[in-house]
Design an enzyme around this catalytic site. Structure first.
Site, PDB file in Angstrom:
ATOM      1  CB  THR A  50      -0.900   0.037   1.245  1.00 55.92           C
ATOM      2  OG1 THR A  50      -0.104  -0.261   2.394  1.00 55.92           O
ATOM      3  CG2 THR A  50      -2.036  -0.967   1.146  1.00 55.92           C
ATOM      4  CB  ALA A  86      14.238 -12.509   7.917  1.00 56.15           C
ATOM      5  N   GLY A  87      12.949 -10.126   5.587  1.00 58.19           N
ATOM      6  CA  GLY A  87      11.835  -9.193   5.434  1.00 58.19           C
ATOM      7  C   GLY A  87      11.624  -8.349   6.679  1.00 58.19           C
ATOM      8  CG  LEU A  88      12.131  -9.689  10.053  1.00 59.67           C
ATOM      9  CD1 LEU A  88      12.680 -10.595  11.158  1.00 59.67           C
ATOM     10  CD2 LEU A  88      10.651  -9.412  10.298  1.00 59.67           C
ATOM     11  CB  SER A  89      13.421  -3.392   7.663  1.00 57.41           C
ATOM     12  OG  SER A  89      12.515  -3.213   6.634  1.00 57.41           O
ATOM     13  CB  SER A  90      18.755  -6.335   8.225  1.00 56.76           C
ATOM     14  OG  SER A  90      18.962  -6.659   6.863  1.00 56.76           O
ATOM     15  CB  SER A  91      18.415  -2.849   4.043  1.00 60.63           C
ATOM     16  OG  SER A  91      17.018  -2.773   3.843  1.00 60.63           O
ATOM     17  CG  ASP A 106      11.033  -1.337   4.977  1.00 59.49           C
ATOM     18  OD1 ASP A 106       9.825  -1.530   5.190  1.00 59.49           O
ATOM     19  OD2 ASP A 106      11.691  -1.954   4.113  1.00 59.49           O
ATOM     20  CE1 TYR A 113       7.624  -3.313  -3.558  1.00 55.95           C
ATOM     21  CE2 TYR A 113       8.916  -2.263  -5.295  1.00 55.95           C
ATOM     22  CZ  TYR A 113       8.195  -2.175  -4.124  1.00 55.95           C
ATOM     23  OH  TYR A 113       8.023  -0.956  -3.527  1.00 55.95           O
TER      24      TYR A 113
HETATM   25  P1  ADP Z   1      16.099  -6.946   4.689  1.00 51.56           P
HETATM   26  O1  ADP Z   1      16.178  -5.455   4.747  1.00 51.56           O
HETATM   27  O2  ADP Z   1      14.693  -7.431   4.556  1.00 51.56           O
HETATM   28  O3  ADP Z   1      16.796  -7.627   5.813  1.00 51.56           O
HETATM   29  P2  ADP Z   1      17.606  -6.506   2.312  1.00 51.56           P
HETATM   30  O4  ADP Z   1      17.960  -7.379   1.180  1.00 51.56           O
HETATM   31  O5  ADP Z   1      16.831  -5.261   2.027  1.00 51.56           O
HETATM   32  O6  ADP Z   1      16.829  -7.421   3.373  1.00 51.56           O
HETATM   33  O7  ADP Z   1      18.898  -6.051   3.081  1.00 51.56           O
HETATM   34  C1  ADP Z   1      19.862  -7.002   3.455  1.00 51.56           C
HETATM   35  C2  ADP Z   1      21.253  -6.462   3.136  1.00 51.56           C
HETATM   36  O8  ADP Z   1      21.578  -5.401   4.053  1.00 51.56           O
HETATM   37  C3  ADP Z   1      22.343  -7.481   3.320  1.00 51.56           C
HETATM   38  O9  ADP Z   1      22.516  -8.245   2.157  1.00 51.56           O
HETATM   39  C4  ADP Z   1      23.545  -6.589   3.588  1.00 51.56           C
HETATM   40  O10 ADP Z   1      24.067  -6.058   2.385  1.00 51.56           O
HETATM   41  C5  ADP Z   1      22.939  -5.447   4.365  1.00 51.56           C
HETATM   42  N1  ADP Z   1      23.048  -5.696   5.822  1.00 51.56           N
HETATM   43  C6  ADP Z   1      22.048  -5.912   6.701  1.00 51.56           C
HETATM   44  N2  ADP Z   1      22.529  -6.085   7.954  1.00 51.56           N
HETATM   45  C7  ADP Z   1      23.866  -5.979   7.859  1.00 51.56           C
HETATM   46  C8  ADP Z   1      24.960  -6.069   8.793  1.00 51.56           C
HETATM   47  N3  ADP Z   1      24.739  -6.318  10.086  1.00 51.56           N
HETATM   48  N4  ADP Z   1      26.200  -5.877   8.317  1.00 51.56           N
HETATM   49  C9  ADP Z   1      26.424  -5.633   7.016  1.00 51.56           C
HETATM   50  N5  ADP Z   1      25.469  -5.556   6.111  1.00 51.56           N
HETATM   51  C10 ADP Z   1      24.192  -5.719   6.495  1.00 51.56           C
HETATM   52 MG    MG Z   2      15.508  -4.178   3.204  1.00 54.11          MG
END
Ligand code: ADP
Ligand code: MG
Length: 388
Positions: free
Chosen positions: A32, A128-133, A177, A229
């Site tokens: 959305t 994992a779709g939990l926005s680590s980025s 996110d 997407y």
């Molecule tokens: P999501 O945001 O859902 O977890 P993404 O594909 O958008 O998935 O983002 C994942 C990317 O972010 C990883 O491939 C890496 O490049 C970067 N990233 C996330 N966490 C870390 C971390 N702790 N150290 C280095 N890079 C990271």
């Molecule tokens: Mg992401």
């Protein structure tokens, strides 16, 4: 050793401060955001933590404790989207995320040219779709905002972080996110209007209600994700065009039947039905949470899953299995969350049912021959902050 200690060991001096930014899970409102509609994420207790110090010589050094790569050394003035795209952000180019934030700040005219030393570590599961980025971007943006005294607000930092991911890393994500990571508060879900970025903190105190929201990370990511997407996004834009509105947000739920009657393409009709009904589900959930009827959101979550599975068609066997096995085992409601084709699902359960429901999900995965998912509670947590 903590992140500050690692910084000192790596760079040979103490960091000026330590900041953190959380990952997020979306409660309701999927696909959305780019339709200028509504979403409702909450921040997770899992965070990216960054120890940072300013530099004055224009050098940007980046290091992650979680990736087997040496310190990336860049010059702020040389940062261009092209330079990093050529290196391939997706293949080990993790540094594109924080570097992109520095680039976006510089592009917007903010004084970050002196550079910085950054070392970070994250507990947000990646991919994992939990926005680590977004956690990575927002923690970088907040640290630089404080250290360089830029005076930007949390939503402004979120928008710049999104710009970094869109234009520098090259991922066409919406702003949800980054807004969740930057603006969420403990014990609340964040109601975000993706048209004007106005936000409201909606009370979502699960523990007080004797409830838990489980995150089930399926640990799978099916390949068709990226193209799908863009295809859904284009389909939504086409639907809006055919209906004579700028964005699907502008189709009121009450007018959905007449809007659908105007659309001849079966696929576009399904996409429109999903977006307009999911915007409506966000409003339903807000009404229920405001009224203190937290349990009543369960069926709305499950309806949201059906819409993502049948109309938008972005679910997969693993996500469907989480939802059906959880609901069969007595969950109050469940749905996939995030971009789909893998990633995570959320399951609302009575606290007392958390263990048996988890067990049922794990058993269902074993029976189906799928990799065991990772299950943990999503405690609505605080957004980005300075730790020390
Ligand atoms: P999501 O945001 O859902 O977890 P993404 O594909 O958008 O998935 O983002 C994942 C990317 O972010 C990883 O491939 C890496 O490049 C970067 N990233 C996330 N966490 C870390 C971390 N702790 N150290 C280095 N890079 C990271
Ligand atoms: Mg992401």
């Amino acid at each position: 050793m903590d992140v500050a200690g690692q910084f000192a060991e790596l760079y040979g001096y103490e960091p000026t401060g330590v900041w953190s930014a959380p990952g997020r899970v979306n409660l309701i409102g999927e696909y959305t955001d780019f339709n200028e509609g509504f979403v409702m994420p909450l921040a997770l207790p899992h965070t990216a933590v960054a120890a940072v110090a300013r530099r004055t010589d224009g050098v940007l050094r980046l290091h992650s404790a979680d990736i087997d790569a040496p310190v990336a050394e860049l010059r702020v003035d040389d940062l261009t989207p092209l330079a990093l795209t050529a290196r391939g952000a997706g293949q080990g180019g993790w540094a594109a995320y924080p570097a992109g934030v520095v680039w976006a700040l510089r592009e917007a005219g903010h004084a970050v040219s002196g550079g910085a030393d950054i070392h970070l570590a994250s507990t947000v599961p990646t991919g994992a779709g939990l926005s680590s980025s977004a956690a990575l971007e927002v923690v970088t943006a907040l640290a630089l905002n404080d250290l360089c005294e830029l005076g930007l607000t949390a939503p402004e930092l979120a928008v710049l972080s999104q710009r970094a991911e869109n234009a520098f890393v090259g991922v066409p994500c919406g702003v949800m996110d980054q807004m969740a990571s930057a603006c969420a508060t403990e014990g609340h879900a964040l109601h975000l209007d993706c048209r004007d970025l106005s936000i409201r903190q909606v009370p979502f105190d699960l523990a007080a209600q004797g409830l838990q929201l489980l995150v089930v990370d399926t640990r799978v990511k099916h390949e068709l994700g990226d193209g799908a997407y863009a295809e859904r996004r284009a389909g939504c834009e086409e639907g809006a065009r055919q209906l004579g509105v700028t964005h699907l947000r502008d189709v009121p739920y009450a007018e959905l039947p007449s809007a659908l009657a105007k659309l001849t393409d079966e696929k576009i009709r399904r996409y429109v039905r999903h977006v307009v009904s999911d915007d409506h589900r966000v409003e339903q959930v807000i009404g229920l949470l405001d009224a203190g009827e937290v349990r009543a959101i369960g069926p709305v979550l499950t309806e949201g899953h059906a819409s993502l599975r049948d109309d938008l068609r972005i679910s997969c066997e693993e996500l469907d299995l989480v939802v059906t096995s959880a609901n069969t085992a007595g969950a109050i409601g469940a749905r996939m969350t995030g971009g789909g084709f893998g990633g995570s699902a959320i399951v609302l359960v009575e606290e007392a049912d958390a263990d048996p429901v988890t067990k049922s999900i794990l058993e269902a995965f074993t029976t189906a021959g799928f990799t065991a998912p990772r299950v943990f509670p999503a405690v609505p947590s605080a957004g980005a902050r300075r730790e020390r």
